[in-house]
Design a protein around this motif. Structure first.
Motif, mmCIF file in Angstrom:
data_model
loop_
_atom_site.group_PDB
_atom_site.id
_atom_site.type_symbol
_atom_site.label_atom_id
_atom_site.label_comp_id
_atom_site.label_asym_id
_atom_site.label_seq_id
_atom_site.Cartn_x
_atom_site.Cartn_y
_atom_site.Cartn_z
ATOM 1 N N UNK A 491 36.662 4.247 -50.834
ATOM 2 C CA UNK A 491 37.187 5.270 -51.743
ATOM 3 C C UNK A 491 37.428 6.602 -51.011
ATOM 4 N N UNK A 492 38.474 7.307 -51.437
ATOM 5 C CA UNK A 492 38.725 8.635 -50.895
ATOM 6 C C UNK A 492 40.092 8.781 -50.261
ATOM 7 N N UNK A 563 47.763 23.160 -41.914
ATOM 8 C CA UNK A 563 47.965 21.792 -42.399
ATOM 9 C C UNK A 563 47.473 21.620 -43.829
ATOM 10 N N UNK A 564 46.283 22.143 -44.142
ATOM 11 C CA UNK A 564 45.730 21.941 -45.486
ATOM 12 C C UNK A 564 46.617 22.587 -46.552
ATOM 13 N N UNK A 565 47.162 23.761 -46.257
ATOM 14 C CA UNK A 565 48.030 24.427 -47.227
ATOM 15 C C UNK A 565 49.343 23.657 -47.405
ATOM 16 N N UNK A 566 49.899 23.138 -46.300
ATOM 17 C CA UNK A 566 51.151 22.369 -46.394
ATOM 18 C C UNK A 566 50.952 21.100 -47.222
ATOM 19 N N UNK A 577 42.010 19.113 -52.173
ATOM 20 C CA UNK A 577 40.699 19.773 -52.124
ATOM 21 C C UNK A 577 39.542 18.785 -51.983
ATOM 22 N N UNK A 578 39.817 17.486 -52.179
ATOM 23 C CA UNK A 578 38.752 16.480 -52.014
ATOM 24 C C UNK A 578 39.056 15.547 -50.836
ATOM 25 N N UNK A 579 40.121 15.835 -50.116
ATOM 26 C CA UNK A 579 40.475 14.998 -48.969
ATOM 27 C C UNK A 579 39.545 15.282 -47.791
ATOM 28 N N UNK A 580 39.314 14.259 -46.989
ATOM 29 C CA UNK A 580 38.510 14.386 -45.771
ATOM 30 C C UNK A 580 39.448 14.318 -44.567
ATOM 31 N N UNK A 581 39.252 15.230 -43.620
ATOM 32 C CA UNK A 581 40.098 15.305 -42.429
ATOM 33 C C UNK A 581 39.364 14.678 -41.241
ATOM 34 N N UNK A 582 40.086 13.885 -40.467
ATOM 35 C CA UNK A 582 39.509 13.207 -39.307
ATOM 36 C C UNK A 582 40.250 13.649 -38.041
ATOM 37 N N UNK A 583 39.497 14.042 -37.038
ATOM 38 C CA UNK A 583 40.100 14.409 -35.753
ATOM 39 C C UNK A 583 39.393 13.662 -34.636
ATOM 40 N N UNK A 620 42.533 23.605 -40.689
ATOM 41 C CA UNK A 620 41.847 22.536 -41.413
ATOM 42 C C UNK A 620 40.603 23.101 -42.103
ATOM 43 N N UNK A 621 40.210 22.541 -43.253
ATOM 44 C CA UNK A 621 39.002 23.010 -43.949
ATOM 45 C C UNK A 621 37.749 22.529 -43.217
ATOM 46 N N UNK A 622 37.043 23.442 -42.568
ATOM 47 C CA UNK A 622 35.932 23.071 -41.696
ATOM 48 C C UNK A 622 34.838 22.256 -42.352
ATOM 49 N N UNK A 623 34.624 22.426 -43.676
ATOM 50 C CA UNK A 623 33.546 21.704 -44.362
ATOM 51 C C UNK A 623 33.951 20.285 -44.766
#
Length: 634
Positions: A491-492, A563-566, A577-583, A620-623
């Motif tokens: 999920x997510x 990126x998050x704003x776009x 706002x609930x997405x998780x970013x992977x780097x 990117x949203x650091x949290x």
């Protein structure tokens, strides 16, 4: 310098679409006067002083020197930059990196020996501009404070500590931005140009025969009579065109027309009148050659006023070069010549108002160290001129390449121009080579350091991109695993950052390999750096498979990315706002096993580790960021 540099936008500016109305055009002209011409506008403080030290002060020498200065201004500024070089704009942006961006991609790759030479020359020119950004604040402010010695004997001994305090304060306030004080830059510089023109006229009317020095016959006669000895004088004459590159670099913020108008109506005539006034002073009193600029006022009170205004003008000139270096560093990063640098915006209204902490203190501390080491503007002048001459010559070569390759100019049309430009540029460059041991090594050392970083990063990054392309996981294998059930959806919403060379992002492939799962909804974001200043920010998305999409963001070398704003504004809305970013965090093994030897790979790894974090650089949203480590041997 400015420009990059490479590149200045203060609150006195308005958007370029205001060119069409008179109010906007007036603001642009005023802004150009305050920012673009700060460096060249303060060169009368030291240019003739340094030249007379080498030429002598006989009447023939004085006329010959002033003639050389006038025709240098005419050929370099009016003809070369304002008439021809400024035609080479990249969607309105100027500067030496704009010339590189205009050239076909084969030049960026150095596909032939000729193209590789031009690429290396442009990189050298960029590196020298960084050296210019270090030297300009030092020599400009120090030359202004040295005028205290003419106000009262003995005050000149305080010029170095006063300069150090001014420079430290100037670099310390950069983090707060200059949008407030920027509003007064233009008016102050207008007052400055009117004052130096007025003082020049005051001295000129008492000795009007100096007007004959504007004849080219005196310049030709001086060179003919002094032979190779005139090269030593030319190494100081070039000081009159310090900041000429800034006219081109700042074109994107003001436009060619306002810059040309400001030069032809105010700046150029003011400089010529000031130089004629200084010549008249020295004709009447040869001892005034010790500091002819601060000998212009008739009394100590006016001299003190001139010193104070000169200090303000040199601070403005320094600010312009500092901000230009910030912009140049950002352009170099976007063009893949520098590691990622932390860039902070200091104004919500003006996108070009930026602060680069690492560059700021590297330039600031080096500039202060040069003041303490060299102690006088005369000593710094020997270091300064080599950077100016080198950049001018390289700009001529790059302009020739653009005229031939991009505009399709015939050899008959472009070769005479290039020959004239290089004849002037190489004469100055040859004259400055004798200053290597007297301080000319400073821009060489600074430029070599910056060039080494650019070449090392460029080689390492291109090798990394090839490695990523060769070791990329394919979508067929990943989708097959999903189809056969060996890979499941968790999920997510997952957002994965990927380079253009990656088919499946490394972070996604690692998650699939170790956890045997991928998020229910996958968004892959690719940043595609293009060879132009700014591009249409509208992102492009396409579906790879059900619930797997790739977003491509085309970014110019003057653009910023969040990126998050776009994703929020164009695709995910509140779901972002609930997405998780992977780097992917890369670690380099630095062995001799593959394409790059141990030492270069170790240095590239050092640059890579100390580059700005992806989280801050791409907004990117650091949290909500998960970092997945990857070990690589280039």
């Amino acid at each position: 310098m400015r420009g990059t540099k490479n590149a200045i936008l203060l609150s006195v500016m308005t958007e370029k679409h205001q060119h069409e109305n008179s109010g906007g055009r007036t603001a642009l002209i005023l802004g150009a006067t305050g920012v673009v011409f700060g460096d060249i506008g303060t060169s009368p403080i030291y240019a003739l002083k340094e030249t007379f030290h080498k030429s002598g002060t006989t009447l023939t020498d004085i006329y010959g020197v002033v003639s050389l200065v006038f025709w240098t201004l005419t050929l370099v500024v009016t003809v070369k930059y304002l008439t021809f070089v400024m035609r080479a704009d990249n969607r309105g942006e100027g500067g030496i990196l704009a010339l590189l961006a205009l050239l076909p991609r084969a030049y960026h790759q150095g596909s032939t020996s000729k193209k590789k030479v031009i690429l290396i020359l442009i990189l050298i020119g960029t590196a020298l501009l960084f050296g210019d950004g270090v030297l300009t604040p030092a020599i400009s402010v120090l030359s202004a404070t040295e005028g205290l010695d003419l106000v009262h004997e003995g005050l000149g001994s305080y010029s170095v500590p006063i300069t150090v305090v001014i420079l430290f304060t100037l670099f310390a306030v950069q983090r707060k931005g200059t949008h407030n004080i920027g509003r007064v830059f233009g008016p102050i510089m207008v007052v400055w140009f009117l004052l130096i023109a007025g003082l020049g006229v005051y001295r000129f009317v008492n000795n009007p025969e100096v007007i004959v020095a504007l004849s080219p016959s005196y310049a030709v006669g001086f060179i003919a009579s002094h032979g190779f000895g005139s090269l030593m004088v030319l190494s100081s004459v070039i000081l009159c065109v310090t900041g000429a590159e800034a006219l081109y670099a700042d074109m994107g913020h003001f436009g060619r027309s306002p810059i040309q108008f400001a030069w032809r109506t105010l700046v150029g005539p003011s400089l010529v009148l000031c130089y004629l006034g200084q010549a008249a002073v020295v004709v009447d009193n040869p001892d005034a050659a010790r500091n002819p600029f601060f000998s212009l006022p008739p009394n100590a009170t006016l001299t003190l006023i001139l010193v104070l205004l000169a200090t303000a003008a040199t601070v403005i000139a320094s600010q312009a070069l500092i901000t230009g270096v910030f912009s140049l560093a950002r352009q170099a990063t976007q063009l893949g010549l520098f590691p990622r640098l932390m860039v902070r915006h200091t104004s919500h209204e003006h996108e070009g108002q930026i602060y680069v902490p690492l560059v700021n203190w590297a330039v600031g501390l080096t500039s202060i160290a040069l003041v303490i080491t060299f102690k006088t503007s005369s000593a710094l002048a020997d270091a300064y001129v080599l950077a100016i001459a080198g950049t001018m010559a390289i700009t001529s070569v790059a302009f020739h390449a653009v005229a031939r390759e991009v505009w399709g100019w015939s050899r008959l049309k472009v070769f005479p121009l290039t020959a004239i430009f290089l004849c002037v540029d190489l004469s100055f460059l040859l004259s400055t080579l004798g200053n290597i041991l007297k301080g000319g090594w400073v821009p060489v050392a600074l430029g070599s350091f910056v060039l080494a970083i650019m070449l090392l990063w460029r080689q390492g990054y291109s090798t990394l991109q090839r490695y990523m392309a060769e070791h990329a996981v394919t979508w067929n294998s990943l989708l097959n695993e999903l189809e056969h059930g060996s890979l499941v959806r968790s999920p997510g919403i997952g957002v994965f950052m990927a380079s253009p060379q990656e088919e499946v992002p490394v972070a996604l492939a690692s998650q699939a390999r170790t956890l045997h799962s991928i998020p229910t909804e996958v968004w892959i974001v690719t940043i595609n750096n293009v060879q132009q200043a700014r591009v249409d920010p509208e992102p492009v998305a396409h579906e790879i498979a059900p619930r797997i999409k790739r977003v491509t963001l085309n970014v110019g070398y003057m653009d910023e990315v969040n990126v998050s704003r776009i994703l929020h504004d164009h695709f995910l809305a509140e779901s972002e706002r609930v997405a998780t970013y992977y780097i992917s965090e890369r670690r380099f093994l630095a062995t001799d096993a593959n394409n790059i030897r141990h030492v270069p790979e170790a240095l590239f790894s050092l640059l890579h580790r100390n580059s700005a974090p992806v989280v801050q650089y791409y907004g990117l949203p650091g949290d909500r960021v998960i970092s997945i480590g990857t070990r690589i041997d280039l």
